[in-house]
Write a protein that holds these residues in place. Structure first.
Motif, mmCIF file in Angstrom:
data_model
loop_
_atom_site.group_PDB
_atom_site.id
_atom_site.type_symbol
_atom_site.label_atom_id
_atom_site.label_comp_id
_atom_site.label_asym_id
_atom_site.label_seq_id
_atom_site.Cartn_x
_atom_site.Cartn_y
_atom_site.Cartn_z
ATOM 1 N N GLU A 169 37.006 37.358 42.309
ATOM 2 C CA GLU A 169 37.143 37.578 43.746
ATOM 3 C C GLU A 169 35.916 38.285 44.300
ATOM 4 O OE1 GLU A 169 40.778 39.502 44.792
ATOM 5 O OE2 GLU A 169 41.924 38.307 43.360
ATOM 6 N N TYR A 170 35.221 39.024 43.447
ATOM 7 C CA TYR A 170 34.091 39.850 43.881
ATOM 8 C C TYR A 170 32.975 39.708 42.864
ATOM 9 C CZ TYR A 170 31.375 44.025 44.947
ATOM 10 O OH TYR A 170 30.372 44.894 45.266
ATOM 11 N N GLU A 190 34.602 30.889 40.519
ATOM 12 C CA GLU A 190 35.818 31.009 41.304
ATOM 13 C C GLU A 190 36.833 31.972 40.686
ATOM 14 O OE1 GLU A 190 34.514 27.920 40.441
ATOM 15 O OE2 GLU A 190 33.513 27.695 42.370
#
Length: 106
Positions: free
Chosen positions: A25-26, A22
């Motif tokens: 983001e990518y 988590e």
């Protein structure tokens, strides 16, 4: 191409482990490398495309340059040869670029 969506997918890939997916983001795996930055992944892909283009130019266009140079030195290069040469170089260049486009970061 593999795009990891969960921590388990990354762990099952066998390349790297993260305590918390988590925090990114990518996440994308390309050529055996896990990228957590989209721009870096795009740059890696574009490097592969660049090398492919370079190889195709060597294979398709360089022989035309060599033939032109040799025949110019021998005094056997005509205006018609020049027109055909320019047309072939443009056609190969267009084909190479169209078939191997760079990836935009957008």
């Amino acid at each position: 191409m593999f795009v990891a969506e969960t921590k388990e997918e990354i762990e099952n890939n066998g390349r790297i482990f993260y305590d918390s997916i988590e925090e990114f983001e990518y996440v994308e795996v390309y050529a055996g490398v896990i990228y957590t930055d989209h721009a870096e992944c795009v740059a890696a892909k574009n490097e592969v495309i660049s090398k492919r283009r370079e190889s195709l130019y060597v294979e398709l266009v360089d022989p035309l340059h060599a033939e032109r140079q040799k025949n110019t030195i021998l005094g056997e290069w005509t205006d018609q040869d020049e027109e055909e040469y320019v047309a072939k170089v443009k056609a190969y260049t267009k084909k190479i670029r169209e078939e191997n486009p760079y990836i935009s970061e957008a």
